[in-house]
Structure formats: structure tokens, C-alpha cells
Design a protein around this motif. Sequence first.
Motif, PDB file in Angstrom:
ATOM      1  N   LYS A 188      14.922  13.134 149.663  1.00 24.10           N
ATOM      2  CA  LYS A 188      15.479  12.187 148.681  1.00 24.10           C
ATOM      3  C   LYS A 188      16.821  11.675 149.195  1.00 24.10           C
ATOM      4  CE  LYS A 188      13.402  14.812 144.938  1.00 24.10           C
ATOM      5  NZ  LYS A 188      13.677  15.674 143.770  1.00 24.10           N
ATOM      6  N   ARG A 222       9.901   4.326 147.678  1.00 28.81           N
ATOM      7  CA  ARG A 222       9.857   4.113 146.227  1.00 28.81           C
ATOM      8  C   ARG A 222      11.133   4.645 145.574  1.00 28.81           C
ATOM      9  NH1 ARG A 222       7.482   8.998 143.739  1.00 28.81           N
ATOM     10  NH2 ARG A 222       7.229  10.415 145.494  1.00 28.81           N
ATOM     11  N   LYS A 223      11.422   4.060 144.435  1.00 32.88           N
ATOM     12  CA  LYS A 223      12.614   4.414 143.669  1.00 32.88           C
ATOM     13  C   LYS A 223      12.252   5.613 142.798  1.00 32.88           C
ATOM     14  CE  LYS A 223      15.942   1.734 140.948  1.00 32.88           C
ATOM     15  NZ  LYS A 223      16.212   0.358 140.470  1.00 32.88           N
ATOM     16  N   LEU A 224      13.114   6.632 142.775  1.00 36.29           N
ATOM     17  CA  LEU A 224      12.822   7.809 141.960  1.00 36.29           C
ATOM     18  C   LEU A 224      13.520   7.691 140.607  1.00 36.29           C
ATOM     19  CD1 LEU A 224      13.307  10.580 144.673  1.00 36.29           C
ATOM     20  CD2 LEU A 224      11.153   9.596 143.875  1.00 36.29           C
ATOM     21  N   ASP A 225      13.053   8.492 139.685  1.00 41.01           N
ATOM     22  CA  ASP A 225      13.651   8.504 138.353  1.00 41.01           C
ATOM     23  C   ASP A 225      14.745   9.571 138.330  1.00 41.01           C
ATOM     24  OD1 ASP A 225      13.877   7.567 135.838  1.00 41.01           O
ATOM     25  OD2 ASP A 225      12.212   8.734 135.002  1.00 41.01           O
ATOM     26  N   GLU A 226      15.640   9.495 139.298  1.00 43.23           N
ATOM     27  CA  GLU A 226      16.618  10.569 139.490  1.00 43.23           C
ATOM     28  C   GLU A 226      17.956   9.989 139.911  1.00 43.23           C
ATOM     29  OE1 GLU A 226      16.080  14.052 142.330  1.00 43.23           O
ATOM     30  OE2 GLU A 226      14.052  13.755 141.543  1.00 43.23           O
ATOM     31  N   VAL A 237      21.262   6.148 142.451  1.00 42.50           N
ATOM     32  CA  VAL A 237      19.832   6.305 142.213  1.00 42.50           C
ATOM     33  C   VAL A 237      19.209   6.824 143.521  1.00 42.50           C
ATOM     34  CG1 VAL A 237      17.699   5.124 141.552  1.00 42.50           C
ATOM     35  CG2 VAL A 237      19.896   4.339 140.651  1.00 42.50           C
TER      36      VAL A 237
END
Lengths: 254, 254
Positions: A188, A222-226, A237
Motif C-alpha cells: 500500500k 486502484r484506490k483503497l478505502d484507507e 489516501v
Amino acid sequence: MELIMEKEKIIDRLMNGEAVYQQGISIDCVIFGFHDRMLKVLLNKFNVSDKWMLPVGLIMKDEDIDAAACRVLKKKTGLDSIYLYQFHAFGSTVRPNLKEHRDILLKLGLRDENHWIAQRFVSIGYCAFLEYSKVRIRTDGDEELRWFGIDEIPPLYSDHNGIIEKALSVIRTQIRIIPIGYKLLPEKFPLSELRNIYEAILGRELDRRNFQRKILSTEYVRKLDEIYRKPGQKPAVMFSFVREKCEEALKKIT
Amino acid sequence: MELIMEKEKIIDRLMNGEAVYQQGISIDCVIFGFHDRMLKVLLNKFNVSDKWMLPVGLIMKDEDIDAAACRVLKKKTGLDSIYLYQFHAFGSTVRPNLKEHRDILLKLGLRDENHWIAQRFVSIGYCAFLEYSKVRIRTDGDEELRWFGIDEIPPLYSDHNGIIEKALSVIRTQIRIIPIGYKLLPEKFPLSELRNIYEAILGRELDRRNFQRKILSTEYVRKLDEIYRKPGQKPAVMFSFVREKCEEALKKIT
């Protein structure tokens, strides 16, 4: 003492190599890592030599060339199952390694114009992207490994500076179709880290918003929800590579 | 009579080749042309063989590998200064050419396990795009040349079917960054001709308007201020490749 042992080992390899190795072909590895906002390349130096060089190897007679490249990389970095990317074969007759090989033979008292090493070698160039922190740097024994920023590379053995240039040129051209940065970053990461890699490869600054839009359209990232929060810094993000898409793309092109 | 002469020539080359050619390396050429709305590939057959194959060649000891590829292409097609594109090196130890080489030796009464041809060959794959009408097909002498549609390729010598597959796979992946169609079409062409080539390579239909927009955004192709009129057909706007942009792109990637 160590130097004498090393010399004996080299002489042994030169005397008996003809039966073991495919003649006239070698592997040159351009291994990229990323650290301190800099794109780096892994270089190798043998104690008997005064020049840094790319990690190189020969191909055994009963060994696939891709397997030989993996073996070289594993021997130098300890890392297994690395994705190696065949980028170009170098086969000019004026490659300077011919002269350098003859010089080594002379230095070791093995002067012989017909020696198997004293011929033009065609070299298959492979490149790999490795996460910097995972490579175990060796400084003991008869050789040394060190990361160099791509702007800090000294004059290398043979035409190895040109081989790095070619690898960079191929990557710059293919930057829109290969998952650059995959394997260079942890699982990440904030997108600024990936943008830094692109900027280091292209040698210019990129617009932050355009970069995000373009990268997400490739499907490699991809974009994480974190959100990552570090005291004193803006919250960031987090993003991640889409492993299957990246592996698929690398397999297709290489 | 002709067959006997040919056999003698082959035996001579096999007996004396070790001194002339770089050992264990060869050149395989995948040559694409476009005709009758079909992407075609140029294949070669020697009279002594019952299988079609890619145009192949060996590399002389004092010859650059790129120069060897140009020499092979010139010998087969009569064409000079063709842009050849190095796309992959094939070096598996289970390449079937080892068995096929041994069979040839046996057939010629030269059975010898240590013969220089009876070893694993690493092959450097080159591809080229040629304007179909410019290639002079030879049907005389000891070999034959013929264009085959990519859907009509017979089982070839060694792993040559796989080499063509690999060339297509690399081109499909790079289709957004290389000037596909350059050298396959005459100087001026209606855009439908170029779209036909893309469709043949990708194996699917493309939207006419999207195609025009995307192609013009690459800078490889420009719209001319010219309309082509043929009785009974709709008038067609003509297009042309931007030579400098195409050459530059090919140089960077290969």
C-alpha cells in the motif's frame, strides 16, 4: 590470501567453462530499485576488478536463458521468483567486452587468442524492478553489491552504461503500457510515491491530478478505502497495485 | 541434379560453418505484409525439407546481430534498408530445432552428436513490416517463398508457429505505442485501409470514428487535403504517415 583463492577460482572457471557454458552468450541484468525519491540501479564489483558492472552471468548448456537470468538474480540478491523482463539483445562486434576479456586473460597469465572467452559475446538484457528494502546487500567475499542513483552511475565495465541507457529508453517508451512501479513499492502506498517513480524515470515533473486520472485508467492501480495519517503530515489516501492485471501485462509484453 | 547440388552446398556449409558462424545463435525473421484485407506472414521452404519455416539465418563471427538480420531479409526479399524490430530472444533448452537439426545431419549421413549444429540454438526474433507489393517472391532455385494469411499458417519447422504467436502478442500489446501499418501501406491511403490492418492484428472490428480520433492523436498519421475518387465508390479522404515520428518511435522501442 582471499585474493589468491579468488584468482584460482576464476582461472578454474576460465579453464573449464567451455564444457559447461553456452558459448558466446551472456546475461546482463539491469535491476531497478527506488529509495529516497530516487530511481536506483544495482551494481556489482569484483575485488579483482577496478570497475563496477551490471550483475552478469553465463548460461549453462542445459539451462533455459530465462532460468539463467533468474539464477543470476537470485545469486546476487537472494531473491526468488522475481519477474524479469527481457528488453533487448546486444550483439555488436565492437562491444568493448572483447578487449576487456582479453585483458583479464592477460592479467591472469592465460593469454590465448582462441580462448572461449576471447570472442564477441551476444548479451541478452533483462531488467527487473525490486523493492529496495528486500534486497540484501552483500559486502563480504570476493564481490560487492551497491545501489547507485541513475544520475550517479560511474563509468562501468564494457558497454554497461549504454545497456542501462537502453533499458531506460525502452521503459520510457513503454511507460504507458507496462505497470511501472509494480514491485518497487510496498503493498500500500500514497500515490505521490508512485508519481515520484514516474518522475524519476521520465526526468520531469508530472501534474498531480492528471497523473491520478491516467494511472487509474490503466487498471494497474486502484484506490483503497484507507487513509494514512502521520503526525505533522497531510493525511494521504492509499493505493495498491492490481496484481493480476500487472502480471498479465508483464507476461504479454516480455 | 538440382537436388544433388543443393545437398552438396548444405553439406559444405555444415562442415565448414564452425569457423564462419557465431556458435549457438541464430536469427528468425517474422515478416508481415498486408494484402486483400489480410495480415500475411512471409514463409520459406527449402526443397530438401517438407516443412515451411520462417526466414532464418546464422550470424557471422565478425557481423553485428542487427546486420545479420538485415542480410537475411535482403537475401530473401531483395529489399534493402528495412526497419527490423527485435522483439524477443528464444532460448529454451527444449526448443525442437535440436531434434530437427540432428535429423537433418542423419539424413545427410553426417551423424555426429558433437556437431556444431547439434546443440541448443538461442534465436533472436526480429520482425518487419513490408509493403506486400514490393517483395519479389522467388519460386526458383533451391528454396521457395510464399505469403500466408495469419489464419492459414501450416505446422512449421521447429517452434516457428510459437515465434509468430509471440511476435503478434508483442505487437498487440504495443499497438498503442508503435506506428502499426507504417511500411505496410503505400504513401497515401484511405483510413479504412489502416483500420483493416489494426482489425487483422487485433482480430476484432473497431469503431470507425473512435479509430480516426485515436490514430490522429498518436501523431504518427496525418490527414491530407486530398480526396480519392474511384467510379462506383464513395470518395475517400486520404491519409499519410508522418515519417519522422514513425522512425523516431521505432528507434526508441527497439
